[in-house]
Design a protein around this motif. Structure first.
Motif, PDB file in Angstrom:
ATOM      1  N   UNK A  92       0.853  -1.181   0.000  1.00  0.00           N
ATOM      2  CA  UNK A  92       0.000   0.000   0.000  1.00  0.00           C
ATOM      3  C   UNK A  92       0.888   1.229   0.000  1.00  0.00           C
ATOM      4  N   UNK A  93       0.890   1.928  -1.130  1.00  0.00           N
ATOM      5  CA  UNK A  93       1.663   3.146  -1.247  1.00  0.00           C
ATOM      6  C   UNK A  93       0.902   4.340  -0.691  1.00  0.00           C
ATOM      7  N   UNK A  94       1.582   5.469  -0.537  1.00  0.00           N
ATOM      8  CA  UNK A  94       0.933   6.670   0.005  1.00  0.00           C
ATOM      9  C   UNK A  94      -0.268   7.083  -0.837  1.00  0.00           C
ATOM     10  N   UNK A  95      -1.416   7.190  -0.206  1.00  0.00           N
ATOM     11  CA  UNK A  95      -2.616   7.604  -0.905  1.00  0.00           C
ATOM     12  C   UNK A  95      -3.191   6.584  -1.858  1.00  0.00           C
ATOM     13  N   UNK A 148      13.279  -8.474  -4.280  1.00  0.00           N
ATOM     14  CA  UNK A 148      12.936  -7.316  -5.100  1.00  0.00           C
ATOM     15  C   UNK A 148      14.206  -6.732  -5.692  1.00  0.00           C
ATOM     16  N   UNK A 149      14.289  -6.757  -7.013  1.00  0.00           N
ATOM     17  CA  UNK A 149      15.437  -6.219  -7.728  1.00  0.00           C
ATOM     18  C   UNK A 149      15.021  -5.040  -8.596  1.00  0.00           C
ATOM     19  N   UNK A 150      15.989  -4.275  -9.023  1.00  0.00           N
ATOM     20  CA  UNK A 150      15.735  -3.123  -9.897  1.00  0.00           C
ATOM     21  C   UNK A 150      14.608  -2.252  -9.344  1.00  0.00           C
ATOM     22  N   UNK A 151      14.704  -1.937  -8.082  1.00  0.00           N
ATOM     23  CA  UNK A 151      13.637  -1.192  -7.414  1.00  0.00           C
ATOM     24  C   UNK A 151      13.494   0.214  -7.977  1.00  0.00           C
ATOM     25  N   UNK A 152      12.256   0.674  -8.004  1.00  0.00           N
ATOM     26  CA  UNK A 152      11.918   1.996  -8.516  1.00  0.00           C
ATOM     27  C   UNK A 152      11.246   2.812  -7.413  1.00  0.00           C
ATOM     28  N   UNK A 153      11.293   4.128  -7.509  1.00  0.00           N
ATOM     29  CA  UNK A 153      10.625   4.947  -6.484  1.00  0.00           C
ATOM     30  C   UNK A 153       9.138   4.602  -6.334  1.00  0.00           C
ATOM     31  N   UNK A 154       8.507   4.198  -7.417  1.00  0.00           N
ATOM     32  CA  UNK A 154       7.083   3.858  -7.338  1.00  0.00           C
ATOM     33  C   UNK A 154       6.824   2.545  -6.597  1.00  0.00           C
ATOM     34  N   UNK A 155       7.880   1.819  -6.248  1.00  0.00           N
ATOM     35  CA  UNK A 155       7.728   0.628  -5.416  1.00  0.00           C
ATOM     36  C   UNK A 155       7.630   0.980  -3.929  1.00  0.00           C
ATOM     37  N   UNK A 156       7.842   2.251  -3.607  1.00  0.00           N
ATOM     38  CA  UNK A 156       7.764   2.680  -2.217  1.00  0.00           C
ATOM     39  C   UNK A 156       6.373   2.414  -1.653  1.00  0.00           C
ATOM     40  N   UNK A 157       6.325   1.702  -0.550  1.00  0.00           N
ATOM     41  CA  UNK A 157       5.043   1.313   0.048  1.00  0.00           C
ATOM     42  C   UNK A 157       5.298   0.552   1.338  1.00  0.00           C
TER      43      UNK A 157
END
Length: 123
Positions: free
Chosen positions: A39-42, A82-91
Motif C-alpha cells: 500500500x503506497x501513500x494515498x 525485489x530487484x531493480x527497485x523503482x521509487x514507485x515501489x515505495x510502500x
C-alpha cells in the motif's frame, strides 16, 4: 492464535535490491496461498505476488521480471526478492497467508496478515 511477522524492509536507492521475509507461527493445520501486498501513500492495498502451496506464482504486471516470490513450506515462510527497485515501489509491504485452522465446524480457512514493513526507494 496465528501470527505473521515480516522483516527486511528499509531504504534503498533506485536500481537497488531488497529481500523481504515473513514467518507464520501459531496453531494451524496448513497454509494454502501466501502472498505479498503493498500500500503506497494515498493508494489502495494491491496484490504484488502470490504463491500456492505447490509453488505456482503470479505477479502484478509492474513487478514482473523484477520481483520473485518463493516459500519454504517446512519453515512456514514466504519471501519476496525485489530487484531493480523503482521509487514507485515505495510502500508498506504486507505478508498474507490463507491458513487452515480447526474449529467446532471442521477445518476453516481464512486470510491472515502481517503488520507490514516499510520499503522506501529513493530516486
Amino acid at each position: 492464535q496465528v501470527q505473521l511477522v515480516e522483516s527486511g524492509g528499509g531504504l534503498v536507492q533506485a536500481g537497488g535490491s531488497l529481500s523481504l521475509s515473513c514467518v507464520v507461527s501459531g496453531s494451524f493445520v496448513s497454509i494454502n496461498n501466501m502472498g505479498w501486498y503493498r500500500q503506497g501513500p494515498g493508494k489502495q492495498r494491491e496484490l504484488v505476488a502470490q504463491i500456492t502451496s505447490g509453488g505456482s506464482s503470479n505477479y502484478e504486471d509492474s513487478v514482473k521480471d523484477r520481483f520473485t516470490i518463493s516459500r519454504d513450506n517446512a519453515k512456514n515462510m514466504v519471501y519476496l526478492q525485489m530487484n531493480s527497485l523503482k521509487p514507485e515501489d515505495t510502500a508498506v509491504y504486507y505478508c498474507n497467508a490463507d491458513i487452515v485452522r480447526v474449529s467446532w465446524f471442521g477445518n476453516q480457512i481464512r486470510p491472515y496478515w502481517g503488520q507490514g514493513t516499510q520499503v522506501t526507494v529513493s530516486s
